[in-house]
Design a protein around this motif. Structure first.
Motif, PDB file in Angstrom:
ATOM      1  N   PRO A  15       0.589  -1.171  -0.011  1.00  0.00           N
ATOM      2  CA  PRO A  15      -0.003  -0.176  -0.043  1.00  0.00           C
ATOM      3  C   PRO A  15       0.968   1.227  -0.204  1.00  0.00           C
ATOM      4  O   PRO A  15       2.168   1.163   0.275  1.00  0.00           O
ATOM      5  CB  PRO A  15      -0.814  -0.152   1.378  1.00  0.00           C
ATOM      6  CG  PRO A  15       0.132  -0.875   2.235  1.00  0.00           C
ATOM      7  CD  PRO A  15       1.054  -1.924   1.402  1.00  0.00           C
ATOM      8  N   HIS A  16       0.231   2.466  -0.324  1.00  0.00           N
ATOM      9  CA  HIS A  16       0.722   3.753  -0.342  1.00  0.00           C
ATOM     10  C   HIS A  16       0.907   3.976   1.159  1.00  0.00           C
ATOM     11  O   HIS A  16       1.278   5.299   1.349  1.00  0.00           O
ATOM     12  CB  HIS A  16       0.181   4.666  -0.954  1.00  0.00           C
ATOM     13  CG  HIS A  16       0.415   4.182  -2.617  1.00  0.00           C
ATOM     14  ND1 HIS A  16       1.872   4.133  -2.941  1.00  0.00           N
ATOM     15  CD2 HIS A  16      -0.254   4.104  -3.644  1.00  0.00           C
ATOM     16  CE1 HIS A  16       1.791   3.986  -4.273  1.00  0.00           C
ATOM     17  NE2 HIS A  16       0.476   3.920  -4.882  1.00  0.00           N
ATOM     18  N   CYS A  17       0.094   3.449   2.006  1.00  0.00           N
ATOM     19  CA  CYS A  17       0.145   3.766   3.442  1.00  0.00           C
ATOM     20  C   CYS A  17      -0.725   4.828   3.877  1.00  0.00           C
ATOM     21  O   CYS A  17      -0.623   5.491   4.682  1.00  0.00           O
ATOM     22  CB  CYS A  17       1.511   3.956   4.056  1.00  0.00           C
ATOM     23  SG  CYS A  17       2.558   2.491   4.044  1.00  0.00           S
ATOM     24  N   GLY A  18      -1.825   5.059   3.047  1.00  0.00           N
ATOM     25  CA  GLY A  18      -3.075   5.749   3.618  1.00  0.00           C
ATOM     26  C   GLY A  18      -3.589   4.928   4.722  1.00  0.00           C
ATOM     27  O   GLY A  18      -3.392   3.913   4.836  1.00  0.00           O
ATOM     28  N   TRP A  19      -4.331   5.662   5.442  1.00  0.00           N
ATOM     29  CA  TRP A  19      -4.927   5.189   6.792  1.00  0.00           C
ATOM     30  C   TRP A  19      -5.733   3.994   6.577  1.00  0.00           C
ATOM     31  O   TRP A  19      -6.060   2.802   7.135  1.00  0.00           O
ATOM     32  CB  TRP A  19      -5.387   6.027   7.497  1.00  0.00           C
ATOM     33  CG  TRP A  19      -5.622   5.706   8.921  1.00  0.00           C
ATOM     34  CD1 TRP A  19      -6.765   5.451   9.683  1.00  0.00           C
ATOM     35  CD2 TRP A  19      -4.476   5.032   9.973  1.00  0.00           C
ATOM     36  NE1 TRP A  19      -6.539   4.890  11.021  1.00  0.00           N
ATOM     37  CE2 TRP A  19      -5.223   4.395  11.029  1.00  0.00           C
ATOM     38  CE3 TRP A  19      -3.099   4.761   9.750  1.00  0.00           C
ATOM     39  CZ2 TRP A  19      -4.372   3.944  12.187  1.00  0.00           C
ATOM     40  CZ3 TRP A  19      -2.434   4.122  10.874  1.00  0.00           C
ATOM     41  CH2 TRP A  19      -3.131   3.811  11.720  1.00  0.00           C
TER      42      TRP A  19
ATOM     43  N   ASN B  77      -7.223  -7.511   8.599  1.00  0.00           N
ATOM     44  CA  ASN B  77      -7.156  -9.038   7.933  1.00  0.00           C
ATOM     45  C   ASN B  77      -5.858  -9.750   8.249  1.00  0.00           C
ATOM     46  O   ASN B  77      -5.519 -10.596   7.594  1.00  0.00           O
ATOM     47  CB  ASN B  77      -7.314  -8.933   6.427  1.00  0.00           C
ATOM     48  CG  ASN B  77      -8.796  -8.627   6.150  1.00  0.00           C
ATOM     49  OD1 ASN B  77      -9.765  -9.188   6.223  1.00  0.00           O
ATOM     50  ND2 ASN B  77      -8.991  -7.250   5.762  1.00  0.00           N
ATOM     51  N   GLY B  78      -4.876  -8.941   9.051  1.00  0.00           N
ATOM     52  CA  GLY B  78      -3.679  -9.853   9.216  1.00  0.00           C
ATOM     53  C   GLY B  78      -2.554  -9.978   8.118  1.00  0.00           C
ATOM     54  O   GLY B  78      -1.917 -10.752   8.001  1.00  0.00           O
ATOM     55  N   VAL B  79      -2.561  -8.919   7.191  1.00  0.00           N
ATOM     56  CA  VAL B  79      -1.805  -9.128   6.091  1.00  0.00           C
ATOM     57  C   VAL B  79      -0.507  -8.159   6.235  1.00  0.00           C
ATOM     58  O   VAL B  79      -0.736  -7.096   6.696  1.00  0.00           O
ATOM     59  CB  VAL B  79      -2.794  -8.876   4.862  1.00  0.00           C
ATOM     60  CG1 VAL B  79      -1.588  -9.024   3.590  1.00  0.00           C
ATOM     61  CG2 VAL B  79      -3.784  -9.709   4.615  1.00  0.00           C
ATOM     62  N   PRO B  80       0.612  -8.986   6.221  1.00  0.00           N
ATOM     63  CA  PRO B  80       1.991  -7.880   6.394  1.00  0.00           C
ATOM     64  C   PRO B  80       1.808  -6.986   4.896  1.00  0.00           C
ATOM     65  O   PRO B  80       1.557  -7.555   4.097  1.00  0.00           O
ATOM     66  CB  PRO B  80       2.942  -9.024   6.498  1.00  0.00           C
ATOM     67  CG  PRO B  80       2.387 -10.254   5.843  1.00  0.00           C
ATOM     68  CD  PRO B  80       1.028 -10.143   6.159  1.00  0.00           C
ATOM     69  N   MET B  81       2.708  -5.878   5.010  1.00  0.00           N
ATOM     70  CA  MET B  81       2.678  -4.823   4.023  1.00  0.00           C
ATOM     71  C   MET B  81       4.065  -4.752   3.799  1.00  0.00           C
ATOM     72  O   MET B  81       5.011  -4.585   4.723  1.00  0.00           O
ATOM     73  CB  MET B  81       2.192  -3.630   4.725  1.00  0.00           C
ATOM     74  CG  MET B  81       0.430  -3.851   5.111  1.00  0.00           C
ATOM     75  SD  MET B  81       0.013  -2.441   6.077  1.00  0.00           S
ATOM     76  CE  MET B  81       0.180  -3.351   7.745  1.00  0.00           C
TER      77      MET B  81
END
Length: 104
Positions: free
Chosen positions: A25-29, A38-42
């Motif tokens: 992700p672009h790390c928007g909130w 959902n327990g998904v690493p980023m």
């Protein structure tokens, strides 16, 4: 086989799918919250505004994301750096990050 999504994708449903190994992700909130829920690493890829602060929170405080040493908005990131981050998420370090994300 690749898939082309010609309209808006349902991010929450995609992240909830059991085959998802990671999220870039672009790390928007909203994306951060969806990923944590959902327990998904980023792989944090901030571009502007509060995204850099969110990326730091996700990587350093929560421990559910990794960041590049390079700043994506200042330098072109090479494929080797991207490959390293993907391998860290998919291989052995992904399970530990997934656990830290789920704990929050």
């Amino acid at each position: 086989m690749g898939v082309v999504v010609s309209m808006r994708a349902r991010q929450t449903e995609i992240l909830n799918h059991p085959s998802g190994g990671g999220f870039l992700p672009h790390c928007g909130w909203n994306s951060a919250v969806d990923s944590i829920a959902n327990g998904v690493p980023m792989i944090a890829w901030p571009l502007n505004a509060e995204q850099g602060m969110n990326a730091a929170l996700l990587a350093e405080d929560i421990g559910g994301a990794i960041r590049s040493k390079l700043l994506p908005w200042k330098e072109v990131m090479g494929r080797e750096e991207i490959e390293t981050m993907i391998r860290n998420i998919i291989e052995d370090k992904g399970d530990a990050r997934r656990g830290r994300v789920r704990a929050h």
